[in-house]
Design an enzyme around this catalytic site. Structure first.
Site, PDB file in Angstrom:
ATOM      1  N   LYS A  70       0.829  -1.218   0.000  1.00 54.75           N
ATOM      2  CA  LYS A  70       0.000   0.000   0.000  1.00 54.75           C
ATOM      3  C   LYS A  70       0.859   1.263   0.000  1.00 54.75           C
ATOM      4  CE  LYS A  70      -4.344  -1.631   1.896  1.00 54.75           C
ATOM      5  NZ  LYS A  70      -5.255  -1.589   3.047  1.00 54.75           N
ATOM      6  N   HIS A  84      -3.105 -12.685  -0.118  1.00 57.91           N
ATOM      7  CA  HIS A  84      -4.100 -12.610   0.967  1.00 57.91           C
ATOM      8  C   HIS A  84      -5.479 -12.112   0.517  1.00 57.91           C
ATOM      9  CE1 HIS A  84      -2.531  -8.463   1.077  1.00 57.91           C
ATOM     10  NE2 HIS A  84      -3.595  -8.110   1.778  1.00 57.91           N
TER      11      HIS A  84
HETATM   12 FE   LIG Z   1      -4.537  -6.191   1.716  1.00 62.51          FE
HETATM   13 FE   LIG Z   2      -4.942  -5.758   5.919  1.00 61.57          FE
END
Ligand SMILES: [Fe+2]
Ligand SMILES: [Fe+2]
Length: 341
Positions: free
Chosen positions: A201, A250
């Site tokens: 991120k 994930h």
């Molecule tokens: Fe994620």
């Molecule tokens: Fe997360």
């Protein structure tokens, strides 16, 4: 000798059979492992194969003398602990030995108390080196843990205030792992390395991550790329394989509807399947800028029964069963590590 040379090995090189037999009897009582060679060439070969802690050698021997052997050993291992034995009339050899870095010698005829004292000194040196190495390994391990945690924290700064999200995901994952009987070492690895699941991120603009409203399709695409970015940031180090698998997979779903690759069932690495449940549970519980948080029971019913967005078919059914059994444990973790707003 005060202490036995426990877990310490010694290589003894002597060409004269009688001297050798006598000394061997003495050495075997004091060391866990003693290797014997009859000349320098044999000694060198044994040293290379066995890497003994201490070398005790005669000087004058056929084929290859003790000093020639010591020089060869010190060339590739300058920390080698070598003791040479020599007669009084061979002091010129001793000088040569000292010059090349052999700093232990015993004069012949050997006196057992002196042999004992010299061996004792060498054992202490071996132990000191080992302790220093153990400490260094420990510090390296601590630095490894510290770096992972710092990197995870750094990535989180870009996201909305997630607080302890990464820690909670690690703890939930550990609880699931324990309930299905994963070995402790693997559980510890997952707790630590799952912290990096959203490290990608860091590449996604904060305005998108913190956007209160619905994301456009393009924005959604960019958010989804955090999985691939994460794997790229983590790289290919063998010690970070778990972190890489988790970061990349994930958001994959058991039924194949996830991203980035749409993998299904056991194509998805098990560590990622575990973290997927943990991550969704925490996302449901946590209040974000674009949504309110659910209580524990609502979060569980969304995971187990679905709400149109999250569906039970997204998760490994075996892991869902495990989740059901320990959901109260997850609730307690959330309570303990809740984000202070
Ligand atoms: Fe994620
Ligand atoms: Fe997360």
């Amino acid at each position: 000798m005060n202490a036995r040379g426990e877990n310490i090995s010694l290589l003894y090189i002597e060409d004269e059979a009688i001297v050798r037999e006598n000394m061997l009897e003495f050495l075997n009582r004091r060391f866990d492992k003693v290797w014997v060679a009859e000349n320098g060439a044999e000694g060198l070969e044994t040293y290379r194969k066995k890497a003994p802690d201490i070398v005790l050698t005669d000087i004058r021997m056929p084929v290859m003398g003790g000093l020639e052997m010591a020089r060869a050993i010190l060339e590739f291992d300058d920390k080698a602990i070598i003791i040479v034995t020599s007669a009084h009339n061979e002091s010129n050899y001793l000088l040569e030995a000292i010059e090349m870095g052999v700093n232990n010698y015993l004069l012949k005829p050997l006196e057992w108390n002196k042999v004992d004292a010299t061996l004792q000194r060498c054992i202490e040196r071996v132990l000191k080196t080992r302790n220093a190495r153990d400490l260094e390994n420990l510090q390296t391990e601590e630095a490894f843990h510290y770096t992972i945690t710092s990197l995870a924290r750094a990535a989180e700064a870009n996201d909305e205030d997630n607080g302890n999200h990464i820690l909670r995901v690690g703890e939930y994952s550990a609880a699931i792992c324990r309930s299905i009987g994963f070995p402790k070492q693997l559980v510890d690895t997952i707790v630590l390395q799952s912290q990096l699941h959203d490290v990608g991120k860091i590449h996604v603009a904060p305005e998108i991550l913190k956007k209160p409203g619905k994301l456009t399709n393009e924005e959604m695409e960019l958010v989804r790329e955090h999985t691939v970015f994460g794997a790229r940031i983590i790289g290919s180090h063998p010690r970070l394989e778990t972190a890489k698998s988790i970061a990349l997979h994930h958001h994959e779903h058991w039924d194949g509807t996830g991203y980035p690759y749409g993998l299904a069932m056991i194509e998805i690495p098990v560590v990622a399947r575990i973290v997927a449940i943990a991550d969704v549970y925490d996302a449901l519980r946590n209040q974000r800028i674009y949504k309110t948080g659910f209580d524990h029971d609502t979060a569980c019913s969304i995971i187990l029964e679905g709400d149109g967005r999250t569906e039970p078919s997204h998760f490994d059914p075996f892991l869902l069963e495990a989740f059901k059994k320990i959901e109260r444990e997850l609730e307690a973790i959330y309570g303990r590590l809740a984000t202070v707003k």
